[in-house]
Enzyme design. Structure first.
Site, PDB file in Angstrom:
ATOM      1  N   LEU A 105       0.881  -1.161   0.000  1.00  0.00           N
ATOM      2  CA  LEU A 105       0.000   0.000   0.000  1.00  0.00           C
ATOM      3  C   LEU A 105       0.921   1.213   0.000  1.00  0.00           C
ATOM      4  O   LEU A 105       1.888   1.253   0.774  1.00  0.00           O
ATOM      5  CB  LEU A 105      -0.884   0.035   1.247  1.00  0.00           C
ATOM      6  CG  LEU A 105      -2.116  -0.870   1.296  1.00  0.00           C
ATOM      7  CD1 LEU A 105      -2.845  -0.663   2.623  1.00  0.00           C
ATOM      8  CD2 LEU A 105      -3.052  -0.607   0.132  1.00  0.00           C
ATOM      9  N   ASP A 106       0.632   2.200  -0.831  1.00  0.00           N
ATOM     10  CA  ASP A 106       1.529   3.343  -0.851  1.00  0.00           C
ATOM     11  C   ASP A 106       1.432   4.125   0.454  1.00  0.00           C
ATOM     12  O   ASP A 106       0.510   3.935   1.257  1.00  0.00           O
ATOM     13  CB  ASP A 106       1.288   4.231  -2.082  1.00  0.00           C
ATOM     14  CG  ASP A 106      -0.014   5.013  -2.018  1.00  0.00           C
ATOM     15  OD1 ASP A 106      -0.204   5.755  -1.040  1.00  0.00           O
ATOM     16  OD2 ASP A 106      -0.829   4.895  -2.947  1.00  0.00           O
ATOM     17  N   MET A 107       2.391   4.985   0.677  1.00  0.00           N
ATOM     18  CA  MET A 107       2.536   5.694   1.946  1.00  0.00           C
ATOM     19  C   MET A 107       1.279   6.479   2.314  1.00  0.00           C
ATOM     20  O   MET A 107       0.959   6.652   3.499  1.00  0.00           O
ATOM     21  CB  MET A 107       3.743   6.627   1.856  1.00  0.00           C
ATOM     22  CG  MET A 107       4.100   7.336   3.139  1.00  0.00           C
ATOM     23  SD  MET A 107       5.646   8.266   2.917  1.00  0.00           S
ATOM     24  CE  MET A 107       5.820   9.015   4.532  1.00  0.00           C
ATOM     25  N   TYR A 108       0.538   6.943   1.327  1.00  0.00           N
ATOM     26  CA  TYR A 108      -0.608   7.805   1.579  1.00  0.00           C
ATOM     27  C   TYR A 108      -1.943   7.067   1.473  1.00  0.00           C
ATOM     28  O   TYR A 108      -2.999   7.697   1.413  1.00  0.00           O
ATOM     29  CB  TYR A 108      -0.573   8.999   0.626  1.00  0.00           C
ATOM     30  CG  TYR A 108       0.711   9.782   0.768  1.00  0.00           C
ATOM     31  CD1 TYR A 108       0.935  10.572   1.884  1.00  0.00           C
ATOM     32  CD2 TYR A 108       1.720   9.680  -0.176  1.00  0.00           C
ATOM     33  CE1 TYR A 108       2.125  11.268   2.047  1.00  0.00           C
ATOM     34  CE2 TYR A 108       2.918  10.368  -0.027  1.00  0.00           C
ATOM     35  CZ  TYR A 108       3.113  11.161   1.089  1.00  0.00           C
ATOM     36  OH  TYR A 108       4.302  11.834   1.248  1.00  0.00           O
TER      37      TYR A 108
END
Length: 240
Positions: A105-108
């Site tokens: 999952l991306d950081m955001y």
């Protein structure tokens, strides 16, 4: 014991998925009996050969662990980060077993993330051929139209790729705040796919949350909390 491919052994030991293990081998991060291996296709005997990854001895773990985390925004999905950012492993306290994230999952992006030491499970969840669904809730700028929803359902072009049909429904529209909230279910898992799909129809994603992996959701977990998955849930995720 019968010899097995090195990348399979690394996966079975919970180092990473087979595909990621292949990358580690090609990057020169794996040694067998003191020799660095950089080519794929090497087979080992787990009973007699000594394998090291990142200068640490690799040993098969008999106890399989499966953890469901409701990932907060601001954490990177990796075991360690070159920029010293907080990783999802920083949220798993009191565990002395090596585990790795299943996919990314991306950081955001917040939401459902599984961590495990079971390489075969990682392979089954992340490989596109197994078509494990992932469900997201996206908050978009503006009021989305039925025409745009149909485009997402049918498939849109992101870079040089046409996405497979997706399940999409509108959860909420708010004309005062000028936002829309949609639920979208995919099974491909390309890098930042949902964000790119929304951008392809001209919508900016203001917030993104993965609510489910397969049928396993995080609605009963607060952001940042985690719990163990039982065997029945593990089998549910991979469709067995």
């Amino acid at each position: 014991m019968e010899k097995i491919r090195l990348q399979k052994y690394l996966a079975e030991c919970g180092i990473a998925s087979r595909r990621k293990a292949e990358e580690y081998i090609q990057e020169g991060k794996v040694q067998v009996n003191g020799k660095t291996i950089t080519e794929l296709g090497v087979k080992i005997d787990p009973d007699t050969d000594i394998v090291y990854f990142d200068n640490k001895k690799v040993e098969k773990q008999n106890e399989k662990i499966y953890i469901l985390l409701n990932k907060p925004i601001g954490y990177v999905t990796t075991t360690k980060d070159q920029f010293n950012r907080q990783t999802v492993l920083d949220l798993i306290k009191g565990l002395n077993k090596r585990i790795v994230p299943v996919g990314r999952l991306d950081m955001y992006t917040s939401g459902a993330l599984i961590l495990t030491n079971d390489g075969e499970f990682i392979y089954k969840v992340t490989h596109p051929s197994h078509e494990i669904t992932k469900t997201y809730v996206a908050t978009l700028k503006g009021i989305i139209t039925n025409e745009e929803i149909e485009k997402l359902r049918s498939g849109v072009e992101i870079e040089d790729y046409i996405t497979r049909p997706a399940r999409v429904k509108i959860l909420k529209t708010d004309t005062d705040k000028n936002i829309s909230r949609i639920e979208i279910t995919i099974h491909e898992g390309k890098n930042r796919q949902v964000r790119k799909m929304c951008e392809a129809i001209g919508r900016n994603v203001m917030a993104l949350h993965r609510s489910k992996i397969g049928n396993i959701g995080v609605k009963d977990l607060k952001i940042g909390e985690w719990r163990y998955l039982n065997l029945k849930e593990v089998k549910t995720v991979i469709g067995f």
